[in-house]
Scaffold this active site. Structure first.
Site: not given
Ligand code: B12
Ligand code: PLP
Ligand code: B12
Ligand code: PLP
Lengths: 255, 516, 255, 516
Positions: B260, B295, B367
């Protein structure tokens, strides 16, 4: 004088007093980004802060649906809220029968009905019928109750006439349909008719239904009101206890 | 419910996983990292921070000479203990104040150093065994309701609000509580200290926070008559240290994936491979169930396409886990319900994937992660997607069930969201309790065909990885569309070769035969 | 002067202007009938009428959850709401490329990143990567765009430095995490830094993320903001059109 | 999905249903009712109200002498037409104003009366055939999407708000719109007249309201490119008249149960049996699909216990329908998803019941009703119960699918509720589109056993009813725990014996061979 902090309560999202509330509603406009903004402004006008329109989408050509999260600055002082429940006594069927035998010394006569045009009898049946509700037997099953179930769509007049005729001790009126305030209208009519007939004080007047609260009932001049999920034994306990108290006060003997 | 699976394909997959992991294991055995050494220091009973808030394990390990470091922190600390006659914590505090320099005991005979360390090793191992014993006793006295175990997260950033939330969630039916870490903690090369009240999208993982939560959950467990489990995240730059803290404070599960950090946090792959191994040895000894992170592949890339990669990764994670001594019962392989809800018959694909995992890893406490990526602000729709996830979970007998939140796309869960989510799971899992036992999958249908093709494709993937080697395969982006170079990423500077005479008394004590 | 009736809008339950709204929230009190009443009073204090607490139940020892329906007296005048979308031009990839070729006469240089500590790259990747989003190709696929994707956790400083170095025409900044206003803080920092460097006018500054609206973006001094569900072609069309306009005004030739 | 069902048991059930219905059919053939005669008057082209708002069909039929009535309204009206030379509507208006007394033409020769009526009979039958033809053409031009057909209700009390709601619902995916009637209309012994804007929990069923909705739905059907169906309720004291109006205004379905009025509205059973027969003959001719009301058994009594009664009632309703000439394709037998959501494995029972109905009535457009009784103010939970209902419906291939509302326990649906409900159905039915084709039921499992025992119990019930006779069985409370005496209930005074020479030209024209 303001209330001590601990009794002032606000909605709780993830932090004490954050005031977090979820709302949803429909606006009669086609969806657009401006519609989202209209939703945001509307919720702001309602007095909320941190308004976040998390979902806005068309649900028809000229209607849009919104989900909003926001914070309210409002709080209520819980220490000032009085809503005494009519359900305070948790008693079993046998205990209740025993109480009636010992303290009332005669059978209690109960008449129930779903009044007005309301035909939802399942609720009042649940209270009265043998079978009861959720494993809790209905009033018909009690030794010390004589129960009449008049069924549905009984007019207040009919019910009052019946109560007088049969010397009823407790009237149970049910209302399930609440559209356009029909429940309050019917309950009020019944209470007023009993007053007019001069029999209100001779009996217990109890109402029930999914939207009924004891507070609302007492405001309408009822002795008690029972809401969603009421068990027959809760109603029986209330009647028995009140009847026992009355007898103690009036010293009236029955037979 | 049962899928017809060719056992020879499965055997071939496992053999390929072994081929893939073997060279990495050899690499691991020849290296160590700063965090492994800091974990050793912690295991010797050292904790706390210096005046600049730097954790003493960091102070000590950073103070080692390159030569000392290459022979392991235990010998250096042992020498200092032998020379000063201090207890480890007292020693560390002096080092923290600059009164003592660990690098200055380089001439102490190795036997003396080893002897000075030994009682502390024994003490810690005894403590961990005691913790494990306590868990077993509590589980016997306060039995959990049967799986799927309902797992929810708390993530307010404030450990005290988290505690409130965790207790409330337990009261509404949660069986496992995860405290989500603050954003960015996994990239810190140290573990923060003390109780914390400010975090960002989560709460810092600190030993004090672990203790606060464990106490609260023990209290509520006794009150409810069922043991509520606690979990946190190991993955990141401090896997071994967090595994140490978790062992000491009786966490019951730990997110611990062999890849991861590499894929999703751009942590150097060598660092991660070494760290995951030692941390998993500790997990094994402390009876902690690991949770892997497959996941995540599905949230960043397409869930239908990534299914074979998930399966391949599960085989690899399993193999790594076995080599760290983890029995199947402690290997919580990850999977998720992430297929686009708009896809016709998507539910059938989800069933196929979940059932496949169930049958391929029959003893693993799987899980199962909820839908996240396709959740939107439409909380009503979201609640439904979660419902089908719950149905899939109970029908395919998943073990650890992360409850999906209807507000997933909006905020970290509100207290009320968690209650709705638990109610969702409880309702679906009760009304459809034995659904999975009642149905058979039609041969040649969508589910059957899908399961077969995912397995076949996973085998192909594993073969490709085995041919290229795991490190190069990751470099080529085989998992989750993410590419990482073997010497890139964070924390690479903390990886070093073991010198001859390297000594890690805990590794020695915990080493499973399989890893030998 | 009050607005003509037809542009004043209120929530619609089942009758025009009935103002019907659904709310839900948690209160930090044990459940009782008095808790239901507290919920009722709280929603009344928020300014709603016809407050009906349709569900109130314990969700923990000291927390209760409520679902409420009520009516709001508030309305908004839809005719005064301006929230111009940045998505007004629906164009195909080929059209956009053609527009750039003809009107801009050189390739447009775009740099995107997920800024601050935010590591959610899926959204910005969806806009930039070849693959695109929902079958709509990303900017990398366009002939007339030169695209740089800086990935996650890029500080505003880094992004500005990069933009200056590479002579970027359009910056695309993404923010997904919104907790404690981090999105607004980061967007603001980026805009201010570009001003401070004196390059703000030389490029298009665009932001995006699930909670972004075009209105919020323009208030923060951005040229455009794109929210949930954005398609890459919508962004590409915006950039191409604006660049074409700029060229028309400035008469600047490229090569 | 397929249940193993013993075909002989099914045959026996159908034979028993025939035994049960035969004596009732004989009774029906020897009687008529006020509402049948008013329907005949309407079918002759008479509509409108008098100065006191009394509908002219009532004025006319109430004005007949007992002797005239016993020979049927057609002859009396025919005599008046023959004598006055007026068109039926003009005649009725004069009768309404008191200028003409229908009872005064008692001496007109029967042949003249019949002859005067005949062209109006032909005209109406041609009109109805035309309406039916229009429906077929529209369905061919604007095809519906495949079943389950998503059906929602509108019930604001105001026909114009209902129209807004119906159009909006169609736009969000509804395929059938039902206008719920105002409380108490079924107990009115007349049909209200004109467009109405005030109702109580529903909107009055009037011919003008039918027309307003039909026009709006035709418009939206053309715009959306798919035909949106319209339905209303026949059951009550005016079944035949409402069937008439529905035939004229192109309703596509009609709630029409052979026993609903008896059990749930305390309408006299003889009245209902006679009325349902004539109204169903009209439904048959006009191509209207009937919907029966077995779902009601489950809302008033326990759904697990009532399952055999539902099945028994379906067989009886089917038999009554066949005798009125309805082909299977027009018999929308009712069922519902009403088992307590708290019951463990309740979902399996629901599946068993729904699949049983599907297999026993393979050509019937089954009408599947949503959970209502166990819905509460917890709209989030309610939405989930609706989701499993949707899943059951698509898996067992129900035809007419009443979308459950998350606000069922709160209010008649809001416009937004309907949209959420339709989204729920669309999501579940797409993501699990072929789920039913993918699974087999395990023999001897909960589902299989339940289905078998419900069928066996239904047979036992039918045998009991056949022995006692339907009227006495109802008197004993066999259905839905409700007891009704044969001569009690509302509308009994409107039942009368046919005299020799009784004539109903529409019955004559529509009479199916089966009823002969
Ligand atoms: C995938 C995901 C992750 C992945 C991210 C992987 C990655 N490489 O991106 C992982 C598992 C790593 C992750 C981690 C975390 N996440 Co997260 N994650 C999500 C999740 C499930 C989906 C986001 C996503 O990919 N959406 C799909 C994309 C396509 O949609 P989008 O981002 O809206 O983008 C679209 C538009 O907004 C727009 N757009 C976006 N950006 C831009 C920029 C420009 C310029 C333009 C024009 C358009 C545009 O275009 C896109 C296409 O239409 C959301 C929940 C959700 N369903 O929204 C939570 C969410 C965003 N995560 C959240 C959180 C809190 C975290 C963590 C802090 C949790 C933690 N402590 O572990 C960490 C933080 C990591 C960090 N440092 O940011 C919260 C944020 C809460 C908030 N509102 O502040 C959410 C809402 C989940 C929740 N309910 O808690 N996450
Ligand atoms: C295996 C594993 N480790 C750690 C994390 C969270 O890591 P971080 O604290 O870097 O967001 C995740 C997040 O979903 C995970 O799947
Ligand atoms: C079953 C049902 C019916 C059955 C009723 C059969 C019968 N014999 O009762 C049928 C199908 C006939 C029916 C018809 C209609 N119904 Co209806 N029906 C329901 C339904 C699904 C369940 C009600 C129920 O039985 N609940 C179970 C019982 C046990 O709960 P309860 O009534 O709350 O009773 C408990 C307590 O409240 C309390 N209690 C109740 N009464 C009393 C009295 C006393 C004295 C005491 C102490 C306690 C007490 O004790 C009971 C046990 O705990 C509700 C929706 C819902 N889920 O609530 C709609 C509902 C009540 N119906 C509704 C409507 C509009 C109608 C119709 C008008 C629709 C129509 N046009 O056809 C007709 C009207 C008939 C009429 N004249 O009243 C609306 C009412 C809207 C409103 N708020 O005004 C509802 C909410 C559905 C909806 N969303 O549209 N209905
Ligand atoms: C068969 C049938 N007819 C009629 C109705 C409605 O009748 P009423 O208008 O009497 O409420 C129902 C109600 O559910 C029904 O099932």
């Amino acid at each position: 004088m303001s209330a001590p902090l601990s009794t002032l309560i606000k909605p709780y999202g993830d932090t004490i007093n954050d005031g977090a509330v979820q709302l949803s509603f429909t606006l009669p406009i086609a969806w657009s980004e401006a519609a989202d903004e209209a939703a945001r402004q509307l919720v702001t006008k309602m007095g909320f802060t941190d308004v976040s329109v998390v979902e806005g989408r068309p649900i028809a050509r000229t209607f849009s649906f919104f989900v909003v999260y926001a914070r309210t600055p409002q709080a209520v002082d819980f220490s000032t809220i009085t809503a005494p429940s009519a359900k305070s006594h948790a008693m079993e069927m046998d205990e209740i029968d025993a109480l009636v035998r010992e303290a009332v010394k005669r059978k209690i006569r109960v008449a129930g009905a779903c009044i007005g045009t309301d035909a939802h009898t399942v609720g009042i049946d649940a209270i009265l019928n043998m079978k009861g509700y959720k494993g809790d037997y209905g009033l018909e099953r009690y030794h010390e109750f004589v129960t009449y179930n008049l069924g549905s769509q009984v007019s207040p007049e009919e019910l009052v006439r019946f109560a007088v005729e049969k010397e009823i001790d407790a009237i149970l009126a049910s209302q399930v349909v609440t559209q356009k305030g029909s429940d309050v209208a019917n309950f009020t009519a019944l209470a007023e008719m009993l007053e007019a007939e001069g029999v209100r004080d001779r009996l217990l007047l109890i109402c029930g239904g999914p939207r009924v609260t004891n507070l609302m009932a007492t405001e309408l001049g009822y002795d008690a009101g029972f809401g969603r999920g009421t068990l027959p034994s809760e109603v029986a306990a209330f009647i028995a206890t009140r009847m026992a108290e009355r007898r103690a006060v009036n010293g009236r003997a029955a037979s | 419910m049962h899928l017809e699976i060719d056992p020879r394909t499965v055997e071939r997959c496992r053999a390929l996983a072994a081929d893939i992991v073997s060279p990495v294991s050899r690499f691991i055995a020849a290296h160590s990292t700063l965090s492994v050494e800091r974990a050793v220091v912690r295991l010797l009973g050292i904790d706390g921070v210096d005046a600049q808030e730097v954790p003493l394990p960091n102070v000590i390990v950073d103070g080692l000479t390159p030569g000392q470091r290459a022979r392991g922190a235990a010998l250096a600390v042992g020498a200092a203990l032998a020379e000063t006659g201090l207890e480890p914590q007292a020693l560390a505090e002096r080092v923290g104040r600059g009164d003592v320099n660990v690098a200055s005991f380089d001439n102490t005979p190795e036997v003396a150093a080893r002897a000075a360390v030994r009682p502390h090793v024994e003490r810690m191992l005894a403590h961990i065994r005691g913790v494990r014993e306590t868990r077993s006793e509590m589980l016997a006295r306060l039995p959990q309701t049967p799986p799927p175990l309902l797992y929810v997260i708390v993530a307010s950033g404030n450990i005290y609000e988290d505690r409130t939330a965790a207790v409330a969630a337990s009261e509404s039916g949660a069986q496992v509580i995860a405290v989500i870490r603050s954003t960015g903690q996994s990239l810190l090369d140290f573990v923060p200290f003390g109780p914390t009240t400010e975090g960002f999208g989560g709460t810092y993982a600190t030993q004090a926070n672990f203790k606060i939560m464990r106490e609260a959950l023990d209290e509520v467990s006794r009150r409810l008559g069922r043991y509520v489990m606690l979990t946190n995240y190991a993955s990141g730059l401090c896997m071994p240290e967090i595994a140490t803290m978790a062992a000491i404070e009786r966490l019951d599960m730990l997110l611990n994936d062999s890849m991861y950090g590499i894929l999703f946090r751009d942590i150097n792959m060598k660092r991660t491979f070494i760290d995951q191994h030692f941390s998993r040895m500790l997990n094994s000894y402390s009876g902690i169930i690991i949770n892997t992170g497959e996941d995540n592949y599905l949230t960043t890339a397409d869930a239908v396409e990534q299914a074979p990669a998930v399966l391949a990764s599960q085989f690899i994670n399993e193999e790594f886990a076995h080599r760290a001594g983890l029995p199947d019962e402690q290997i919580g392989l990850g999977d998720a319900f992430e297929i686009d809800p708009g896809l016709e018959d998507g539910f059938l694909y989800q069933l196929a994937q979940a059932q496949l995992a169930r049958q391929l890893f029959p003893h693993a406490p799987l899980k199962y992660m909820p839908p996240t990526k396709h959740m939107t602000g439409d909380i009503f729709k979201g609640h439904l997607i979660d419902a089908l996830f719950n149905l899939t979970s109970v029908a395919t007998k998943q073990t650890i069930h992360l409850c999906g939140m209807l507000t997933e796309a909006i905020h970290t869960p509100f207290l009320g969201d968690r209650a709705l989510s638990l109610e969702n799971a409880r309702y679906i899992m009760s009304t459809a309790r034995h659904f999975g036992d009642e149905i058979e999958i039609k041969r040649g249908g969508i589910i059957d065909t899908r399961a077969k093709s995912v397995l076949a494709e996973a085998e192909r993937l594993l073969r490709g990885v085995a041919e290229r080697g795991l490190m190069h395969a990751i470099e080529d982006g085989i998992f989750a569309d993410v590419k990482r170079p073997p010497d890139g990423g964070r924390g690479f500077e903390g990886v070093f070769e073991r010198a001859a005479g390297y000594w890690n008394p805990f590794e020695e004590a915990l080493s499973p035969e399989v890893a030998a």
